[in-house]
Design a protein around this motif. Structure first.
Motif, PDB file in Angstrom:
ATOM      1  N   ASN A   2      -4.139 -54.058  36.483  1.00 47.28           N
ATOM      2  CA  ASN A   2      -5.264 -54.921  36.815  1.00 47.28           C
ATOM      3  C   ASN A   2      -5.927 -54.438  38.108  1.00 47.28           C
ATOM      4  OD1 ASN A   2      -6.947 -57.089  36.371  1.00 47.28           O
ATOM      5  ND2 ASN A   2      -5.656 -58.534  37.487  1.00 47.28           N
ATOM      6  N   LYS A   3      -5.104 -54.017  39.044  1.00 40.50           N
ATOM      7  CA  LYS A   3      -5.633 -53.500  40.319  1.00 40.50           C
ATOM      8  C   LYS A   3      -6.346 -52.151  40.129  1.00 40.50           C
ATOM      9  CE  LYS A   3      -4.383 -56.457  43.528  1.00 40.50           C
ATOM     10  NZ  LYS A   3      -5.397 -57.151  44.355  1.00 40.50           N
ATOM     11  N   THR A   4      -5.708 -51.220  39.432  1.00 42.69           N
ATOM     12  CA  THR A   4      -6.324 -49.888  39.337  1.00 42.69           C
ATOM     13  C   THR A   4      -7.611 -49.951  38.512  1.00 42.69           C
ATOM     14  OG1 THR A   4      -5.076 -49.180  37.372  1.00 42.69           O
ATOM     15  CG2 THR A   4      -4.102 -48.688  39.519  1.00 42.69           C
ATOM     16  N   VAL A   5      -7.591 -50.709  37.419  1.00 48.56           N
ATOM     17  CA  VAL A   5      -8.796 -50.769  36.577  1.00 48.56           C
ATOM     18  C   VAL A   5      -9.946 -51.416  37.345  1.00 48.56           C
ATOM     19  CG1 VAL A   5      -9.808 -51.772  34.490  1.00 48.56           C
ATOM     20  CG2 VAL A   5      -7.521 -50.759  34.400  1.00 48.56           C
ATOM     21  N   HIS A   6      -9.618 -52.452  38.106  1.00 48.44           N
ATOM     22  CA  HIS A   6     -10.642 -53.124  38.917  1.00 48.44           C
ATOM     23  C   HIS A   6     -11.278 -52.104  39.878  1.00 48.44           C
ATOM     24  CE1 HIS A   6     -12.684 -56.288  41.022  1.00 48.44           C
ATOM     25  NE2 HIS A   6     -12.141 -55.908  42.173  1.00 48.44           N
ATOM     26  N   PHE A   7     -10.438 -51.280  40.463  1.00 53.35           N
ATOM     27  CA  PHE A   7     -10.940 -50.254  41.391  1.00 53.35           C
ATOM     28  C   PHE A   7     -11.918 -49.310  40.687  1.00 53.35           C
ATOM     29  CE2 PHE A   7     -10.554 -45.908  43.099  1.00 53.35           C
ATOM     30  CZ  PHE A   7     -11.012 -46.108  44.389  1.00 53.35           C
ATOM     31  N   PHE A   8     -11.501 -48.761  39.554  1.00 51.38           N
ATOM     32  CA  PHE A   8     -12.351 -47.755  38.902  1.00 51.38           C
ATOM     33  C   PHE A   8     -13.613 -48.367  38.304  1.00 51.38           C
ATOM     34  CE2 PHE A   8      -8.293 -45.407  39.054  1.00 51.38           C
ATOM     35  CZ  PHE A   8      -8.751 -44.307  39.746  1.00 51.38           C
ATOM     36  N   LYS A   9     -13.502 -49.590  37.843  1.00 53.09           N
ATOM     37  CA  LYS A   9     -14.711 -50.249  37.343  1.00 53.09           C
ATOM     38  C   LYS A   9     -15.722 -50.374  38.483  1.00 53.09           C
ATOM     39  CE  LYS A   9     -16.398 -54.749  36.182  1.00 53.09           C
ATOM     40  NZ  LYS A   9     -16.120 -55.900  37.030  1.00 53.09           N
ATOM     41  N   HIS A  10     -15.227 -50.743  39.642  1.00 50.79           N
ATOM     42  CA  HIS A  10     -16.094 -50.889  40.805  1.00 50.79           C
ATOM     43  C   HIS A  10     -16.679 -49.554  41.243  1.00 50.79           C
ATOM     44  CE1 HIS A  10     -17.005 -51.684  45.123  1.00 50.79           C
ATOM     45  NE2 HIS A  10     -17.372 -52.850  44.652  1.00 50.79           N
ATOM     46  N   GLU A  11     -15.900 -48.477  41.101  1.00 49.33           N
ATOM     47  CA  GLU A  11     -16.297 -47.196  41.675  1.00 49.33           C
ATOM     48  C   GLU A  11     -16.968 -46.227  40.692  1.00 49.33           C
ATOM     49  OE1 GLU A  11     -16.406 -46.871  44.760  1.00 49.33           O
ATOM     50  OE2 GLU A  11     -15.141 -48.548  45.365  1.00 49.33           O
ATOM     51  N   SER A  12     -16.948 -46.529  39.402  1.00 48.26           N
ATOM     52  CA  SER A  12     -17.656 -45.684  38.449  1.00 48.26           C
ATOM     53  C   SER A  12     -19.123 -45.593  38.871  1.00 48.26           C
ATOM     54  CB  SER A  12     -17.568 -46.296  37.042  1.00 48.26           C
ATOM     55  OG  SER A  12     -18.487 -45.635  36.190  1.00 48.26           O
ATOM     56  N   CYS A  13     -19.670 -44.384  38.929  1.00 53.91           N
ATOM     57  CA  CYS A  13     -21.035 -44.257  39.441  1.00 53.91           C
ATOM     58  C   CYS A  13     -22.075 -44.601  38.395  1.00 53.91           C
ATOM     59  CB  CYS A  13     -21.266 -42.848  39.979  1.00 53.91           C
ATOM     60  SG  CYS A  13     -21.673 -41.645  38.709  1.00 53.91           S
ATOM     61  N   GLY A  14     -21.632 -44.762  37.142  1.00 50.63           N
ATOM     62  CA  GLY A  14     -22.530 -45.224  36.099  1.00 50.63           C
ATOM     63  C   GLY A  14     -23.323 -44.146  35.401  1.00 50.63           C
ATOM     64  N   LYS A  15     -23.101 -42.893  35.776  1.00 46.55           N
ATOM     65  CA  LYS A  15     -23.918 -41.824  35.202  1.00 46.55           C
ATOM     66  C   LYS A  15     -23.582 -41.564  33.730  1.00 46.55           C
ATOM     67  CE  LYS A  15     -25.649 -37.221  36.382  1.00 46.55           C
ATOM     68  NZ  LYS A  15     -25.933 -36.341  37.516  1.00 46.55           N
ATOM     69  N   CYS A  16     -22.297 -41.650  33.357  1.00 51.66           N
ATOM     70  CA  CYS A  16     -22.012 -41.453  31.927  1.00 51.66           C
ATOM     71  C   CYS A  16     -21.412 -42.686  31.269  1.00 51.66           C
ATOM     72  CB  CYS A  16     -21.194 -40.191  31.664  1.00 51.66           C
ATOM     73  SG  CYS A  16     -19.978 -39.743  32.875  1.00 51.66           S
ATOM     74  N   THR A  17     -21.790 -42.877  30.022  1.00 52.18           N
ATOM     75  CA  THR A  17     -21.459 -44.103  29.299  1.00 52.18           C
ATOM     76  C   THR A  17     -19.965 -44.341  29.122  1.00 52.18           C
ATOM     77  OG1 THR A  17     -23.492 -43.622  28.138  1.00 52.18           O
ATOM     78  CG2 THR A  17     -22.205 -45.473  27.323  1.00 52.18           C
ATOM     79  N   PRO A  18     -19.166 -43.351  28.678  1.00 50.62           N
ATOM     80  CA  PRO A  18     -17.748 -43.652  28.438  1.00 50.62           C
ATOM     81  C   PRO A  18     -17.051 -44.197  29.684  1.00 50.62           C
ATOM     82  CG  PRO A  18     -18.290 -41.444  27.643  1.00 50.62           C
ATOM     83  CD  PRO A  18     -19.490 -41.947  28.376  1.00 50.62           C
ATOM     84  N   CYS A  19     -17.356 -43.637  30.836  1.00 52.40           N
ATOM     85  CA  CYS A  19     -16.724 -44.091  32.074  1.00 52.40           C
ATOM     86  C   CYS A  19     -17.239 -45.472  32.465  1.00 52.40           C
ATOM     87  CB  CYS A  19     -16.978 -43.066  33.186  1.00 52.40           C
ATOM     88  SG  CYS A  19     -16.459 -43.581  34.839  1.00 52.40           S
ATOM     89  N   ARG A  20     -18.549 -45.642  32.435  1.00 52.16           N
ATOM     90  CA  ARG A  20     -19.145 -46.905  32.873  1.00 52.16           C
ATOM     91  C   ARG A  20     -18.743 -48.064  31.952  1.00 52.16           C
ATOM     92  NH1 ARG A  20     -24.423 -45.666  32.160  1.00 52.16           N
ATOM     93  NH2 ARG A  20     -24.328 -46.669  30.116  1.00 52.16           N
ATOM     94  N   GLU A  21     -18.999 -47.876  30.655  1.00 50.73           N
ATOM     95  CA  GLU A  21     -18.711 -48.947  29.695  1.00 50.73           C
ATOM     96  C   GLU A  21     -17.211 -49.114  29.481  1.00 50.73           C
ATOM     97  OE1 GLU A  21     -21.130 -50.862  28.167  1.00 50.73           O
ATOM     98  OE2 GLU A  21     -22.473 -49.868  29.582  1.00 50.73           O
ATOM     99  N   GLY A  22     -16.522 -47.981  29.412  1.00 50.31           N
ATOM    100  CA  GLY A  22     -15.074 -48.016  29.160  1.00 50.31           C
ATOM    101  C   GLY A  22     -14.351 -48.789  30.245  1.00 50.31           C
ATOM    102  N   ASN A  23     -14.696 -48.534  31.492  1.00 49.10           N
ATOM    103  CA  ASN A  23     -14.015 -49.242  32.574  1.00 49.10           C
ATOM    104  C   ASN A  23     -14.381 -50.713  32.594  1.00 49.10           C
ATOM    105  OD1 ASN A  23     -12.122 -47.723  34.436  1.00 49.10           O
ATOM    106  ND2 ASN A  23     -13.744 -46.216  34.108  1.00 49.10           N
ATOM    107  N   TYR A  24     -15.619 -51.004  32.181  1.00 54.74           N
ATOM    108  CA  TYR A  24     -16.033 -52.398  32.080  1.00 54.74           C
ATOM    109  C   TYR A  24     -15.152 -53.131  31.052  1.00 54.74           C
ATOM    110  CZ  TYR A  24     -19.042 -56.338  30.844  1.00 54.74           C
ATOM    111  OH  TYR A  24     -19.531 -57.586  30.591  1.00 54.74           O
ATOM    112  N   TRP A  25     -14.975 -52.496  29.885  1.00 52.07           N
ATOM    113  CA  TRP A  25     -14.158 -53.123  28.845  1.00 52.07           C
ATOM    114  C   TRP A  25     -12.707 -53.197  29.253  1.00 52.07           C
ATOM    115  CZ3 TRP A  25     -15.873 -56.403  25.737  1.00 52.07           C
ATOM    116  CH2 TRP A  25     -17.184 -56.324  25.269  1.00 52.07           C
ATOM    117  N   MET A  26     -12.206 -52.121  29.837  1.00 53.30           N
ATOM    118  CA  MET A  26     -10.805 -52.139  30.240  1.00 53.30           C
ATOM    119  C   MET A  26     -10.529 -53.271  31.222  1.00 53.30           C
ATOM    120  SD  MET A  26      -9.289 -48.295  30.356  1.00 53.30           S
ATOM    121  CE  MET A  26     -10.109 -47.737  31.830  1.00 53.30           C
TER     122      MET A  26
END
Ligand SMILES: Cc1cc2nc3c(=O)[nH]c(=O)nc-3n(C[C@H](O)[C@H](O)[C@H](O)COP(=O)(O)O)c2cc1C
Ligand code: SF4
Ligand code: FES
Lengths: 170, 415
Positions: free
Chosen positions: B332-356
């Protein structure tokens, strides 16, 4: 009239001189900090002034404020207490610390005290993970680390800020 | 033999003062390089030392310097002082306590690649550190150790600090360069890599603070001296940032190849309340979760050995987890971190972290079923190998290995 350019002319010249003459734009992050110095946030007027100084568009400047967490487009508390509750700090009691501090101040995470003096925010790792609980205090004029804190030590700090404010008022 | 190569302030009081640093040999390596060596010779010594980058990727430093495009000028050196990986706090100690050795490393690397300007990119939170370095740089200019025509040669060098403003992604070297150019810090497509297309499109070396701080003593004592430390594949010493549930968290400078057990129990004093250690993250929040059994504890901390545990050593930020927390809480802590820090440039990272983050929150709140755990794993799987930069990969390490290696925690958490 460009207020920022006039008021901080020397400082801005020094900042721009750090970069090649054709790369003035690199100074934008420093200028955004300067804009925040007086009232803790960057106004629309500030944005267009910075854009003018650095020959950027206002949109190019504005987009940075949303991207970087240390810039604000709205006024906030005079002292922003930004507590790290990322994984390593949370393993050393950061979450409990936040809860207790918020209780003591009668606010929730993200809120500002009624007098506008202090807000409590939860932030990501600040590279002080061995010294939890810890926070940084951001004001218009900079940033300061406070490590190995307790609710008591934090309340003492807040009392000092209150005293400083009250002595200024009177 | 002194105990420290990097954290020398721990045995030499006041090494943060220029006269003390100079009395202990400070700036002799830089003087010697500029007055008596060709730039390539400096690079050769660093190659011989086997020094690899301390920012996480472990790329050979001398080799990186030799990639600089000599048909395109000017050249730049940028020190990466973004230090934002959860669990990493070594660069800050180095810059605050042994600043001149770091700055001498910046200076020597600049000479080696022919740069006349170098920048230190500090994360915005290092406001105080950056101002402190500004003072130290001013002292060096006054002492004639930085500036024009150094030591009577035609070599000139200026070093400047540059302050970021809060964004983990700016530690990624191309995002850092974008940020320095006054843009949003979003990674560039690579190749081209910074040694051919870096700051302002010019050849640029980006090196971590700790990497550069090794350089002065390598030049003084020789590449072979350094190579004899550590292990064959991972030479030298490392500052291990030890955090989490240990009695004595902090930075420990030790040779590569030290075991997890020695770090945690001898240096870190063992686990709080002498509880059992359950999991180790070796590269901060970007890590796979290592099951802390005897085999793992006796594993030497070098790149290859940690890889055998299906994990990475990265920046060697060792987060220790005991049995007082559950692994779904950790995720819960690590995913929260990466969701916050994803720069949003690519969809899998941005959306994936949002869903995770949605799914892991539900799991952690006890509102999920085993199907959600499988869904979480499959979302992570879909992020894998689809991202522009390594942040996307980092974000799924703990998720995938947590679910695979600690299934009991998830069974207990779901309905
Ligand atoms: C998301 C992300 C964050 C990073 N953060 C840092 C950092 O804070 N400091 C750092 O030195 N390298 C960081 N890196 C690695 C840099 O991209 C780069 O490899 C490094 O600065 C090169 O220096 P080195 O060879 O001396 O390690 C990061 C990489 C990624 C993908
Ligand atoms: S992987 Fe994530 S952080 Fe990296 S470029 Fe894509 S969106 Fe940005
Ligand atoms: S996790 Fe809080 S400072 Fe690193």
């Amino acid at each position: 009239m460009n207020k920022i350019a006039e008021k901080y002319a020397d400082e801005i010249q020094k900042i721009i001189a750090k970069y090649p003459p054709e790369e003035k734009r690199s100074a934008v992050m420093s200028l955004l900090y300067i804009a925040q110095r007086e009232d803790g946030h960057v106004s629309k007027q500030d944005i267009s002034e910075i854009a003018e100084i650095l020959e950027m568009t206002s949109t190019e400047v504005a987009t940075l404020i949303g991207f970087y967490t240390l810039y604000y487009d709205k006024p906030g508390a005079k002292y922003r207490i930004q507590i790290c509750n990322d994984l390593p700090c949370a393993l050393r009691g950061a979450d409990e610390f936040i809860t207790k501090l918020c209780e003591k101040l009668g606010i929730q995470i993200g809120e500002t005290t009624e007098d506008g003096l202090v807000s409590v925010e939860a932030v990501m790792c600040l590279a002080a993970c061995d010294k939890a609980p810890m926070f940084q205090v951001q004001t218009g004029d900079g940033l300061e680390y406070h490590e190995l804190q307790s609710v008591e030590s934090t309340m003492e700090l807040i009392e000092k800020w209150k005293a400083a404010r009250d002595s200024q008022v009177s | 033999m002194s105990k420290y190569i990097l954290l020398r302030h721990r045995e030499i009081p006041d090494i943060n003062k220029l006269d003390v640093y100079k009395k202990n040999g400070g700036f002799e390596a830089f003087r010697n390089a500029v007055t008596a060596m060709k730039p390539d010779e400096v690079t050769e010594i660093v190659k011989t030392s086997g020094l690899r980058g301390r920012g996480g990727a472990g790329f050979p430093t001398g080799l990186k310097w030799s990639f600089m495009d000599n048909n395109n000028w000017p050249h730049y050196v940028v020190a990466n002082a973004d230090e934002s990986e959860p669990g990493t706090f070594k660069d800050r100690e180095i810059m605050e306590s042994n600043p001149f050795q770091f700055l001498e490393g910046v200076a020597i690397s600049s000479y080696a690649v022919g740069a006349n300007a170098a920048y230190v990119y500090c994360r915005g939170e290092f406001w105080q550190v950056a101002h402190y370095l500004d003072e130290k740089i001013a002292e060096l200019e006054e002492a004639g150790l930085l500036g024009e025509n150094l030591f009577g040669t035609d070599y000139s060098l200026r070093i400047y600090t540059h302050l970021g403003a809060g964004a983990y992604i700016c530690g990624e070297e191309t995002a850092l360069l974008e940020s320095m150019e006054g843009k949003r810090g979003q990674p560039r497509l690579r190749p081209p890599f910074p040694p051919s297309f870096g700051l302002y499109g010019k050849p640029t070396v980006v090196n971590n603070v700790e990497t550069l701080t090794n350089v002065p003593l390598i030049i003084t004592n020789g590449g072979q001296w350094y190579k004899d430390l550590g292990t064959e594949d991972t030479t030298g010493v490392k500052v291990f940032s030890l955090s989490g549930r240990v009695k004595e968290p902090g930075n420990y400078e030790l040779p590569f190849g030290t075991t997890f057990r020695e770090l945690i129990y001898e240096h870190g004093g063992g686990i709080i309340d002498d509880r059992p250690v359950r999991a180790i993250m070796a590269a901060g929040a970007s890590s796979a979760l290592i099951v802390a059994d005897d085999k793992a504890l006796d594993t030497p901390m070098d790149y290859a050995s940690v890889r055998e545990l299906n994990a990475d050593l990265g920046s060697a930020s060792i987060i220790v987890i005991d049995d007082t927390v559950s692994i779904d809480w950790v995720l819960n802590k690590t995913v929260h971190f990466f969701k916050h820090e994803s720069c949003g440039k690519c969809t899998p990272c941005r959306e994936g972290n949002y869903w995770m983050s949605h799914i892991i929150e539900r799991i952690h709140d006890g509102e999920a079923t085993q199907n959600d755990v499988e869904l979480l794993h499959s979302v992570a799987n879909q992020i894998q190998n689809k991202c522009l930069c390594a942040l996307g990969e980092f974000s799924i390490q703990a998720v995938m290995t947590g679910i695979e290696r600690f299934p009991q925690d998830f069974e207990a958490a779901v309905k």
